[in-house]
Design a protein around this motif. Structure first.
Motif, PDB file in Angstrom:
ATOM      1  N   ALA A 148       0.815  -1.221   0.000  1.00 58.93           N
ATOM      2  CA  ALA A 148       0.000   0.000   0.000  1.00 58.93           C
ATOM      3  C   ALA A 148       0.846   1.268   0.000  1.00 58.93           C
ATOM      4  O   ALA A 148       0.405   2.310  -0.494  1.00 58.93           O
ATOM      5  CB  ALA A 148      -0.940   0.004   1.208  1.00 58.93           C
ATOM      6  N   LEU A 149       2.068   1.190   0.527  1.00 62.78           N
ATOM      7  CA  LEU A 149       2.929   2.378   0.546  1.00 62.78           C
ATOM      8  C   LEU A 149       3.302   2.842  -0.856  1.00 62.78           C
ATOM      9  O   LEU A 149       3.735   3.977  -1.040  1.00 62.78           O
ATOM     10  CB  LEU A 149       4.203   2.101   1.351  1.00 62.78           C
ATOM     11  N   ASN A 150       3.149   1.984  -1.835  1.00 57.96           N
ATOM     12  CA  ASN A 150       3.413   2.395  -3.216  1.00 57.96           C
ATOM     13  C   ASN A 150       2.315   3.313  -3.752  1.00 57.96           C
ATOM     14  O   ASN A 150       2.514   3.975  -4.772  1.00 57.96           O
ATOM     15  CB  ASN A 150       3.521   1.161  -4.118  1.00 57.96           C
ATOM     16  N   TYR A 151       1.181   3.328  -3.084  1.00 55.19           N
ATOM     17  CA  TYR A 151       0.023   4.064  -3.595  1.00 55.19           C
ATOM     18  C   TYR A 151      -0.525   5.109  -2.627  1.00 55.19           C
ATOM     19  O   TYR A 151      -1.202   6.045  -3.061  1.00 55.19           O
ATOM     20  CB  TYR A 151      -1.103   3.078  -3.935  1.00 55.19           C
ATOM     21  N   THR A 152      -0.275   4.943  -1.345  1.00 53.82           N
ATOM     22  CA  THR A 152      -0.841   5.840  -0.338  1.00 53.82           C
ATOM     23  C   THR A 152       0.230   6.780   0.191  1.00 53.82           C
ATOM     24  O   THR A 152       1.268   6.338   0.683  1.00 53.82           O
ATOM     25  CB  THR A 152      -1.448   5.034   0.827  1.00 53.82           C
ATOM     26  N   LYS A 153      -0.026   8.075   0.101  1.00 53.48           N
ATOM     27  CA  LYS A 153       0.935   9.081   0.548  1.00 53.48           C
ATOM     28  C   LYS A 153       0.935   9.180   2.075  1.00 53.48           C
ATOM     29  O   LYS A 153      -0.119   9.143   2.711  1.00 53.48           O
ATOM     30  CB  LYS A 153       0.585  10.451  -0.033  1.00 53.48           C
ATOM     31  N   VAL A 154       2.132   9.329   2.627  1.00 54.98           N
ATOM     32  CA  VAL A 154       2.286   9.530   4.068  1.00 54.98           C
ATOM     33  C   VAL A 154       3.019  10.846   4.291  1.00 54.98           C
ATOM     34  O   VAL A 154       4.082  11.081   3.717  1.00 54.98           O
ATOM     35  CB  VAL A 154       3.064   8.376   4.722  1.00 54.98           C
ATOM     36  N   CYS A 155       2.435  11.684   5.112  1.00 57.62           N
ATOM     37  CA  CYS A 155       3.009  12.992   5.430  1.00 57.62           C
ATOM     38  C   CYS A 155       3.481  12.982   6.877  1.00 57.62           C
ATOM     39  O   CYS A 155       2.741  12.565   7.768  1.00 57.62           O
ATOM     40  CB  CYS A 155       1.947  14.074   5.213  1.00 57.62           C
ATOM     41  N   LYS A 156       4.701  13.427   7.109  1.00 55.74           N
ATOM     42  CA  LYS A 156       5.236  13.504   8.474  1.00 55.74           C
ATOM     43  C   LYS A 156       5.288  14.970   8.887  1.00 55.74           C
ATOM     44  O   LYS A 156       5.849  15.803   8.176  1.00 55.74           O
ATOM     45  CB  LYS A 156       6.633  12.883   8.539  1.00 55.74           C
ATOM     46  N   VAL A 157       4.687  15.283  10.038  1.00 55.55           N
ATOM     47  CA  VAL A 157       4.583  16.680  10.471  1.00 55.55           C
ATOM     48  C   VAL A 157       5.231  16.870  11.842  1.00 55.55           C
ATOM     49  O   VAL A 157       5.340  15.935  12.628  1.00 55.55           O
ATOM     50  CB  VAL A 157       3.111  17.141  10.522  1.00 55.55           C
ATOM     51  N   THR A 158       5.629  18.097  12.112  1.00 54.53           N
ATOM     52  CA  THR A 158       6.263  18.416  13.388  1.00 54.53           C
ATOM     53  C   THR A 158       5.255  18.459  14.522  1.00 54.53           C
ATOM     54  O   THR A 158       5.531  18.022  15.639  1.00 54.53           O
ATOM     55  CB  THR A 158       6.993  19.770  13.292  1.00 54.53           C
ATOM     56  N   ASN A 159       4.051  18.961  14.241  1.00 54.19           N
ATOM     57  CA  ASN A 159       3.054  19.153  15.288  1.00 54.19           C
ATOM     58  C   ASN A 159       1.671  18.782  14.755  1.00 54.19           C
ATOM     59  O   ASN A 159       1.147  19.454  13.856  1.00 54.19           O
ATOM     60  CB  ASN A 159       3.086  20.616  15.757  1.00 54.19           C
TER      61      ASN A 159
END
Length: 247
Positions: A148-159
């Motif tokens: 699924a990581l090939n198709y689903t975007k993951v955003c990493k945020v500070t807060n």
């Protein structure tokens, strides 16, 4: 535990990764080391806002599995992270109300991978995770996502709270999982929504929970009181899907 294939051991590999603008989830530096190469690595880490942990040599020995580490080890992300506007654009391009997973402090890579898999299958437009006190996109997460990581975007945020405030300006509402919340069947979960899931042990953190518009519980009919967080995420996500399909 070492993530084979995504762990960089030693000063030169780590510095070259920074210079190549690779996404480094976490940097481990032996406490007390302050020589030139170490300071150069720390400067690069600061430029890229990388999480840095200063640890004892014994901890580095454990992570490296006996490989010579020279006081430095880095976890390289298995996949690149997306930016928040990318997630909003995905929903806009599909002509759908935004639907995101916000995962607050998930530390088990198998759970994170399973929830990314669920996000993909239920049509969520992306997953948002915090930079600190949570697992990143490790090799185990990638495997557990079953592709699924090939198709689903993951955003990493500070807060997470600030990110929620930004998304509220875009018209989004937020519902978090809480055993003391109202039954998910009684809540209106249609429209632009973010599903907030908390850590395996402590649940959703106080500030994040206070910033949610609704708190949802899953009816329990058995003898124990809770589901695994990734299972609970799937149950709540598909109630959102059901309501969205009803129009």
């Amino acid at each position: 535990m070492r993530e084979e294939g995504y762990t960089l051991v030693g000063r030169n590999p780590v510095m070259e990764a920074f210079r190549a603008k690779k996404t480094i989830d976490r940097l481990f530096v032996q406490d007390g080391l302050k020589d030139g190469p170490i300071l150069s690595i720390l400067r690069e880490a600061k430029k890229q806002d990388t999480v840095v942990d200063f640890v004892k040599k014994s901890r580095l020995d454990e992570i490296s599995g006996g490989e010579v580490h020279q006081g430095v080890i880095a976890y390289l992300a298995a996949f690149s992270y997306a930016e928040l506007p990318e997630l909003l654009s995905i929903a806009k391009e599909k002509g759908e109300a935004p639907f995101f997973f916000l995962l607050d402090g998930i530390e088990d890579p198998h759970n994170l991978g399973a929830m990314i898999r669920t996000a993909n299958l239920c049509g969520a437009h992306g997953v948002i995770i915090p930079k600190r006190r949570a697992v990143g996109l490790t090799a185990t997460v990638a495997r557990s996502s079953a592709g699924a990581l090939n198709y689903t975007k993951v955003c990493k945020v500070t807060n997470l709270v600030q990110t929620m405030d930004e998304l509220k300006k875009e018209g989004m509402w937020f519902v978090c999982a809480d055993m003391a919340g109202e039954s998910m069947y009684k809540l209106n979960l249609k429209g632009p929504i973010g599903l907030v899931m908390g850590s395996e042990g402590d649940g959703v953190s106080r500030l994040v929970k206070e910033n949610c518009d609704m708190q949802a519980s899953i009816p329990m009919k058995g003898d124990i009181d809770s589901l695994n967080v990734s299972v609970a995420c799937g149950v709540l996500a598909y109630e959102i899907v059901r309501q969205r399909m009803m129009g």
